[in-house]
Design a protein around this motif. Structure first.
Motif, mmCIF file in Angstrom:
data_model
loop_
_atom_site.group_PDB
_atom_site.id
_atom_site.type_symbol
_atom_site.label_atom_id
_atom_site.label_comp_id
_atom_site.label_asym_id
_atom_site.label_seq_id
_atom_site.Cartn_x
_atom_site.Cartn_y
_atom_site.Cartn_z
ATOM 1 N N TRP A 89 0.832 -1.198 0.000
ATOM 2 C CA TRP A 89 0.000 0.000 0.000
ATOM 3 C C TRP A 89 0.874 1.257 0.000
ATOM 4 C CZ3 TRP A 89 -4.832 -0.877 -1.167
ATOM 5 C CH2 TRP A 89 -5.373 -2.125 -0.854
ATOM 6 N N LYS A 90 1.992 1.166 0.677
ATOM 7 C CA LYS A 90 2.940 2.284 0.714
ATOM 8 C C LYS A 90 3.470 2.571 -0.678
ATOM 9 C CE LYS A 90 7.359 3.613 2.925
ATOM 10 N NZ LYS A 90 6.921 4.964 3.339
ATOM 11 N N ARG A 91 3.786 1.513 -1.424
ATOM 12 C CA ARG A 91 4.293 1.686 -2.785
ATOM 13 C C ARG A 91 3.213 2.310 -3.674
ATOM 14 N NH1 ARG A 91 7.609 3.698 -5.902
ATOM 15 N NH2 ARG A 91 7.660 2.839 -8.003
ATOM 16 N N LEU A 92 1.969 1.885 -3.511
ATOM 17 C CA LEU A 92 0.869 2.470 -4.279
ATOM 18 C C LEU A 92 0.728 3.955 -3.947
ATOM 19 C CD1 LEU A 92 -1.570 2.198 -6.162
ATOM 20 C CD2 LEU A 92 -2.931 1.509 -4.171
ATOM 21 N N PHE A 93 0.804 4.280 -2.674
ATOM 22 C CA PHE A 93 0.742 5.672 -2.240
ATOM 23 C C PHE A 93 1.872 6.478 -2.877
ATOM 24 C CE2 PHE A 93 2.384 8.874 0.742
ATOM 25 C CZ PHE A 93 1.283 9.718 0.851
ATOM 26 N N ASP A 94 3.071 5.901 -2.908
ATOM 27 C CA ASP A 94 4.229 6.587 -3.486
ATOM 28 C C ASP A 94 4.014 6.913 -4.961
ATOM 29 O OD1 ASP A 94 5.727 6.604 -1.148
ATOM 30 O OD2 ASP A 94 6.759 4.725 -1.610
ATOM 31 N N VAL A 95 3.544 5.931 -5.713
ATOM 32 C CA VAL A 95 3.342 6.123 -7.152
ATOM 33 C C VAL A 95 2.301 7.205 -7.416
ATOM 34 C CG1 VAL A 95 2.510 5.045 -9.276
ATOM 35 C CG2 VAL A 95 4.063 3.785 -7.772
ATOM 36 N N VAL A 96 1.187 7.135 -6.697
ATOM 37 C CA VAL A 96 0.122 8.125 -6.885
ATOM 38 C C VAL A 96 0.598 9.510 -6.462
ATOM 39 C CG1 VAL A 96 -2.177 8.843 -6.116
ATOM 40 C CG2 VAL A 96 -1.730 6.435 -6.618
ATOM 41 N N ALA A 97 1.237 9.604 -5.300
ATOM 42 C CA ALA A 97 1.689 10.898 -4.782
ATOM 43 C C ALA A 97 2.753 11.514 -5.684
ATOM 44 C CB ALA A 97 2.228 10.730 -3.363
ATOM 45 N N ALA A 98 3.721 10.703 -6.137
ATOM 46 C CA ALA A 98 4.791 11.219 -6.992
ATOM 47 C C ALA A 98 4.242 11.674 -8.344
ATOM 48 C CB ALA A 98 5.870 10.156 -7.193
ATOM 49 N N THR A 99 3.311 10.923 -8.903
ATOM 50 C CA THR A 99 2.713 11.289 -10.193
ATOM 51 C C THR A 99 1.980 12.616 -10.086
ATOM 52 O OG1 THR A 99 2.455 8.953 -10.819
ATOM 53 C CG2 THR A 99 1.126 10.577 -12.004
ATOM 54 N N ILE A 100 1.151 12.755 -9.060
ATOM 55 C CA ILE A 100 0.393 13.995 -8.877
ATOM 56 C C ILE A 100 1.347 15.168 -8.632
ATOM 57 C CG2 ILE A 100 -1.214 15.213 -7.353
ATOM 58 C CD1 ILE A 100 -2.625 12.532 -6.904
ATOM 59 N N ALA A 101 2.347 14.952 -7.783
ATOM 60 C CA ALA A 101 3.293 16.019 -7.455
ATOM 61 C C ALA A 101 4.075 16.469 -8.686
ATOM 62 C CB ALA A 101 4.245 15.550 -6.356
ATOM 63 N N LEU A 102 4.502 15.515 -9.524
ATOM 64 C CA LEU A 102 5.265 15.869 -10.718
ATOM 65 C C LEU A 102 4.427 16.695 -11.688
ATOM 66 C CD1 LEU A 102 7.235 12.562 -11.334
ATOM 67 C CD2 LEU A 102 8.252 14.814 -10.939
ATOM 68 N N VAL A 103 3.138 16.370 -11.796
ATOM 69 C CA VAL A 103 2.256 17.123 -12.689
ATOM 70 C C VAL A 103 1.982 18.515 -12.129
ATOM 71 C CG1 VAL A 103 -0.066 17.242 -13.660
ATOM 72 C CG2 VAL A 103 1.163 15.055 -13.651
ATOM 73 N N VAL A 104 1.601 18.573 -10.856
ATOM 74 C CA VAL A 104 1.237 19.854 -10.233
ATOM 75 C C VAL A 104 2.441 20.785 -10.104
ATOM 76 C CG1 VAL A 104 0.382 20.918 -8.104
ATOM 77 C CG2 VAL A 104 -0.713 18.853 -8.986
ATOM 78 N N LEU A 105 3.597 20.199 -9.768
ATOM 79 C CA LEU A 105 4.776 21.020 -9.496
ATOM 80 C C LEU A 105 5.686 21.217 -10.716
ATOM 81 C CD1 LEU A 105 5.751 19.552 -6.008
ATOM 82 C CD2 LEU A 105 4.593 21.720 -6.479
ATOM 83 N N SER A 106 5.291 20.725 -11.875
ATOM 84 C CA SER A 106 6.132 20.858 -13.069
ATOM 85 C C SER A 106 6.453 22.319 -13.404
ATOM 86 C CB SER A 106 5.495 20.145 -14.272
ATOM 87 O OG SER A 106 4.194 20.646 -14.529
ATOM 88 N N PRO A 107 5.501 23.270 -13.251
ATOM 89 C CA PRO A 107 5.874 24.674 -13.511
ATOM 90 C C PRO A 107 6.927 25.174 -12.523
ATOM 91 C CG PRO A 107 3.488 24.403 -13.562
ATOM 92 C CD PRO A 107 4.047 23.135 -12.994
ATOM 93 N N VAL A 108 6.803 24.779 -11.256
ATOM 94 C CA VAL A 108 7.782 25.176 -10.241
ATOM 95 C C VAL A 108 9.145 24.589 -10.574
ATOM 96 C CG1 VAL A 108 8.404 25.048 -7.798
ATOM 97 C CG2 VAL A 108 6.011 25.354 -8.468
#
Length: 204
Positions: A9-28
């Protein structure tokens, strides 16, 4: 749920969190990359071999925060190479953003013991070496509890505590505490050092 049972479950959380963060924070990340190129030059991304899960070596990625070593210009130590701009990157943890790619690849986790230098591997006690029983993290229990203001022994004890008690609730607490520590600019460096003194081994 046991710590080991939480891992999938931790690995699933990591994949989802990293994907969202990379998309949202790409301009930064784009803006930071441009500023690093202008202020510190290239390469923009700093890479270094670090030990991960079970001590397996991977290539860590971070935004560079130091000038190149240059003996002729007196740029040798971390204190000499770390600029005000680099200090801002580190204090805000913006330098860590490229590590999200490491999380997505499976080298790292969002939360876990920080990946340290390969040269430290033979210096750990057997108990301290247990920090490699999980993936290293962008942030961890030690970072949420004082960052570089803690001694090495205190940090390693917290790392092992995390290994034994990892859970979703603990991960959320660590992330929230890390955000608070970043905004409060707490524990950015060890006293008398630009970052933290190298680990030479524990006197045990």
């Amino acid at each position: 749920m046991t710590a080991r049972a939480y891992d999938p479950w931790k690995r699933l959380f990591d994949v989802v969190a990293a994907t969202i963060a990379l998309v949202v924070l790409s301009p930064v990340m784009g803006i930071v990359a441009i500023l690093v190129a202008m202020r510190l030059g290239r390469p923009v991304v700093f890479t270094q071999r670090r030990p991960g899960l079970r001590g397996r070596i991977f290539v860590l990625r971070k935004f560079r925060s130091m000038r190149n070593a240059d003996e002729a210009r007196g740029l040798i130590t971390d204190e000499q190479r770390l600029t005000r701009f680099g200090q801002i990157l580190r204090s805000t943890s913006l330098d860590e953003l490229p590590s999200l790619w490491n999380v997505l690849k499976g080298d790292m986790s969002v939360v876990g013991p920080r990946p340290l230098l390969v040269e430290y591997l033979p210096r750990y006690t057997p108990e301290q070496a247990r920090r490699h029983e999980v993936r290293p993290g962008i942030t961890g229990l030690a970072q949420a509890s004082g960052r570089n203001a803690l001694s090495w022994e205190e940090k390693f004890a917290l790392d092992v505590d995390y290994v034994d008690n990892r859970s979703l609730i603990l991960d959320v607490r660590v992330i929230l505490a890390t955000v608070r520590a970043v905004f409060a600019r707490e524990g950015i460096a060890a006293e008398g050092h630009a970052t933290i003194q190298k680990f030479g081994g524990s006197n045990v």
